[in-house]
Design an enzyme around this catalytic site. Structure first.
Site, mmCIF file in Angstrom:
data_model
loop_
_atom_site.group_PDB
_atom_site.id
_atom_site.type_symbol
_atom_site.label_atom_id
_atom_site.label_comp_id
_atom_site.label_asym_id
_atom_site.label_seq_id
_atom_site.Cartn_x
_atom_site.Cartn_y
_atom_site.Cartn_z
ATOM 1 N N LYS A 160 41.094 -1.092 -3.476
ATOM 2 C CA LYS A 160 39.917 -0.373 -2.960
ATOM 3 C C LYS A 160 39.130 0.141 -4.158
ATOM 4 O O LYS A 160 39.697 0.344 -5.235
ATOM 5 C CB LYS A 160 40.366 0.808 -2.092
ATOM 6 C CG LYS A 160 39.306 1.362 -1.185
ATOM 7 C CD LYS A 160 39.141 0.568 0.098
ATOM 8 C CE LYS A 160 37.917 0.997 0.878
ATOM 9 N NZ LYS A 160 37.823 0.372 2.203
ATOM 10 N N ASP A 203 32.076 -1.087 2.381
ATOM 11 C CA ASP A 203 32.679 0.054 3.078
ATOM 12 C C ASP A 203 31.525 1.040 3.278
ATOM 13 O O ASP A 203 30.354 0.632 3.241
ATOM 14 C CB ASP A 203 33.834 0.665 2.246
ATOM 15 C CG ASP A 203 34.661 1.683 3.041
ATOM 16 O OD1 ASP A 203 35.505 1.266 3.848
ATOM 17 O OD2 ASP A 203 34.472 2.899 2.869
HETATM 18 P P1 NDP Z 1 28.527 2.993 7.020
HETATM 19 O O1 NDP Z 1 28.126 3.535 5.718
HETATM 20 O O2 NDP Z 1 27.864 1.794 7.554
HETATM 21 O O3 NDP Z 1 28.453 4.126 8.141
HETATM 22 C C1 NDP Z 1 29.150 5.326 8.024
HETATM 23 C C2 NDP Z 1 28.781 6.204 9.198
HETATM 24 O O4 NDP Z 1 29.623 7.361 9.164
HETATM 25 C C3 NDP Z 1 27.360 6.709 9.139
HETATM 26 O O5 NDP Z 1 26.893 6.946 10.428
HETATM 27 C C4 NDP Z 1 27.521 8.020 8.370
HETATM 28 O O6 NDP Z 1 26.497 8.958 8.587
HETATM 29 C C5 NDP Z 1 28.814 8.527 8.923
HETATM 30 N N1 NDP Z 1 29.485 9.365 7.927
HETATM 31 C C6 NDP Z 1 29.895 9.008 6.686
HETATM 32 N N2 NDP Z 1 30.429 10.036 6.043
HETATM 33 C C7 NDP Z 1 30.353 11.074 6.898
HETATM 34 C C8 NDP Z 1 30.747 12.424 6.839
HETATM 35 N N3 NDP Z 1 31.328 12.927 5.730
HETATM 36 N N4 NDP Z 1 30.544 13.210 7.925
HETATM 37 C C9 NDP Z 1 29.958 12.700 9.037
HETATM 38 N N5 NDP Z 1 29.555 11.426 9.158
HETATM 39 C C10 NDP Z 1 29.749 10.635 8.116
HETATM 40 O O7 NDP Z 1 30.124 2.743 6.885
HETATM 41 P P2 NDP Z 1 31.060 1.818 7.764
HETATM 42 O O8 NDP Z 1 30.605 1.812 9.167
HETATM 43 O O9 NDP Z 1 31.228 0.542 7.037
HETATM 44 O O10 NDP Z 1 32.461 2.584 7.634
HETATM 45 C C11 NDP Z 1 32.844 3.614 8.547
HETATM 46 C C12 NDP Z 1 34.349 3.814 8.467
HETATM 47 O O11 NDP Z 1 35.019 2.590 8.799
HETATM 48 C C13 NDP Z 1 34.892 4.218 7.085
HETATM 49 O O12 NDP Z 1 36.007 5.069 7.255
HETATM 50 C C14 NDP Z 1 35.360 2.900 6.512
HETATM 51 O O13 NDP Z 1 36.363 3.068 5.526
HETATM 52 C C15 NDP Z 1 35.926 2.225 7.756
HETATM 53 N N6 NDP Z 1 36.030 0.785 7.679
HETATM 54 C C16 NDP Z 1 34.936 0.001 7.441
HETATM 55 C C17 NDP Z 1 35.061 -1.359 7.402
HETATM 56 C C18 NDP Z 1 33.880 -2.261 7.257
HETATM 57 O O14 NDP Z 1 34.068 -3.478 7.431
HETATM 58 N N7 NDP Z 1 32.689 -1.783 6.996
HETATM 59 C C19 NDP Z 1 36.385 -2.013 7.517
HETATM 60 C C20 NDP Z 1 37.455 -1.099 7.843
HETATM 61 C C21 NDP Z 1 37.266 0.243 7.886
HETATM 62 P P3 NDP Z 1 25.408 9.263 7.437
HETATM 63 O O15 NDP Z 1 24.497 8.086 7.442
HETATM 64 O O16 NDP Z 1 24.771 10.534 7.831
HETATM 65 O O17 NDP Z 1 26.198 9.383 6.145
#
Ligand code: NDP
Length: 443
Positions: free
Chosen positions: A125, A165
């Site tokens: 990672k 991510d």
């Molecule tokens: P994105 O950056 O596309 O989206 C993240 C989302 O979560 C946004 O809506 C963001 O809001 C919100 N968010 C992030 N940090 C915070 C916080 N501290 N408090 C509240 N809301 C928050 O990321 P992903 O959708 O790719 O990833 C989301 C999760 O899924 C993560 O935990 C990631 O590790 C996991 N994941 C992702 C994979 C992938 O293929 N993308 C694979 C496996 C797991 P804002 O825009 O306001 O920051």
């Protein structure tokens, strides 16, 4: 003291000030004890002591120039955790909260998750404390190019293949891939999540969210239930959240919430996914703009998205977003399934509370493995220089998610913890990696 607790205590001492890494180890190691009790060879060969120590940790300076001509400096990380069953594979996260501890928790989880997919990929990672939010495309490009200038020294199709991510989507992968190609002169699948015109796989964008819903589908099916007519609460509105919402809606469920770090929207008529895509993927806006599209919906700046009554909850934002107060609300309102789209969203206490109340619970390492699984399918297509159709990849994804459900629930049952998908996923993921480590000797 048991072997797993001894290793846990030692690893905490050896890695002070890394709370997220401690949390991930605390969630995983003790659940392995019943399995390890039957296999003294793991303790004899110090498999756990080796597993908690990354093979390599790289920390580097990332200088870049902003739109005012000022030099900015961020910190980059890549933790190459374990390569027993394949080259390191795992995403890059760009978010101000990124520290070595966050990257190590994610990398540690990734070892088990990648093993569960049944595909030959090891765990890694990386990321940076850079915040892409509010930056211009040129600034993001400047950062990504500088980040890759250093990271490229450690990558390779048979060595380490990062993906996206939080904060790393198609735009960032494109800028990093371009820079990798420019430096090395190699056109090879060294990143996944690439655009479809230059080596990306169909379904990769949708994979984590769709895979999450396929996992929840298997959980519901085990109780003779389905998504039809169910109310679904989703947190987040990024890559995982949007495509989980899309698939749940295709399965005739009603998704009623989505959120970002400022607040959440509740649309009792069902979230309009196209509106969310326009806001988040199009104009990179905030979730409260949803009310421009659906004025009847409600926006909440404070409070918990988990207070919305639902049948199914899918946390899809970030770590530690579902704590005891959220779990209590879900239980009180009759939620039957919680499946984690994000990594480690639920605290250990909240997880126990949900499990003890009879809520079916799937941990992220099983439920969100669809993303990395399709990344591995992207690698396979790149190596053989062919592209599979959307349907072909989607079918493979669905079958991988079903297998993950089956292997996790069977492992739980085999070790006297029927229905405990947390323990089952940990044991099933661990076994393959541990056996490979045994066979490869003390490396
Ligand atoms: P994105 O950056 O596309 O989206 C993240 C989302 O979560 C946004 O809506 C963001 O809001 C919100 N968010 C992030 N940090 C915070 C916080 N501290 N408090 C509240 N809301 C928050 O990321 P992903 O959708 O790719 O990833 C989301 C999760 O899924 C993560 O935990 C990631 O590790 C996991 N994941 C992702 C994979 C992938 O293929 N993308 C694979 C496996 C797991 P804002 O825009 O306001 O920051």
């Amino acid at each position: 003291m048991s072997y797993t607790m001894k290793v846990l205590e030692l690893a905490k001492q050896n890695n002070p000030s890394e709370p997220e890494f401690h949390q991930a180890m605390t969630e995983i190691l003790p659940t392995l004890q019943p399995f390890i009790d039957e296999h003294p060879e793991y303790e004899k060969e110090k498999i756990l002591e080796r597993l908690v120590e990354p093979e390599r940790q790289i920390i580097f300076r990332v200088p870049w120039v902003d739109d005012n001509g000022e030099i900015q400096v961020n910190r980059g990380f890549r933790v190459q955790f374990n390569s027993a069953i394949g080259p390191y594979k795992g995403g890059l996260r760009f978010h101000p909260s990124v520290t070595l501890s966050v990257i190590k928790f994610l990398g540690f989880e990734q070892i088990f998750k990648n093993s569960l997919t049944g595909l030959p990929i090891g765990g890694g990672k990386g990321g940076s404390d850079f915040d892409p939010k509010g930056k211009s495309d040129r600034e993001v490009m400047s950062f990504c190019q500088s980040f890759m200038n250093e990271l490229c020294k450690y990558l390779g199709v048979n060595e380490d293949i990062p993906a996206g991510d939080i904060g790393v989507g198609g735009r960032e992968i494109g800028f990093m891939y371009g820079q990798y190609k420019r430096i090395t002169g190699q056109y090879e699948g060294v990143l996944t999540g690439k655009g479809l015109t230059y080596g990306g796989s169909l379904v990769r964008t949708e994979a984590t969210g769709y895979g999450l819903v396929y996992m929840a589908e298997s959980m519901l099916r085990s109780k003779g239930e389905s998504f039809i007519g169910k109310k679904v609460v989703i947190s987040g509105s990024g890559n995982v959240a949007i495509f989980a919402a899309e698939k749940a809606t295709q399965f005739d469920a009603k998704v009623i919430t989505m959120s970002d770090s400022n607040g959440y929207v509740h649309d009792p008529e069902g979230i309009d996914i196209d509106a969310v895509k326009q806001i988040k993927l199009g104009r990179r806006g905030r979730i409260k703009e949803y009310l421009e599209f659906r004025p009847h919906a409600k926006y909440f700046e404070k409070g918990l998205v988990w207070s919305t009554p639902c049948d199914i909850a899918l946390p899809c934002a970030t770590q530690n977003e579902l704590l005891v107060d959220g779990a209590e609300l879900l239980i009180k309102n009759g939620c039957v399934v919680v499946a984690e789209g994000s990594n480690m969203p639920t605290s250990l206490e909240a997880t126990h509370m949900l499990q003890e109340s009879g809520v079916m619970f799937a941990p992220g390492k099983a439920a969100n493995a669809g993303g990395v699984a399709v990344s591995a399918l992207e690698m396979a297509q790149n190596s053989s220089r062919i592209s599979w159709s959307f349907e072909e990849v989607d079918n493979k994804l669905r079958s991988i998610m079903r297998n993950i459900y089956t292997s996790s629930s069977s492992a739980a049952e085999d070790y006297g913890m029927k229905g405990n998908l947390v323990a089952g996923a940990n044991i099933a993921g661990f076994k393959k990696v541990a056996d490979a480590m045994l066979l490869q000797g003390a490396v």
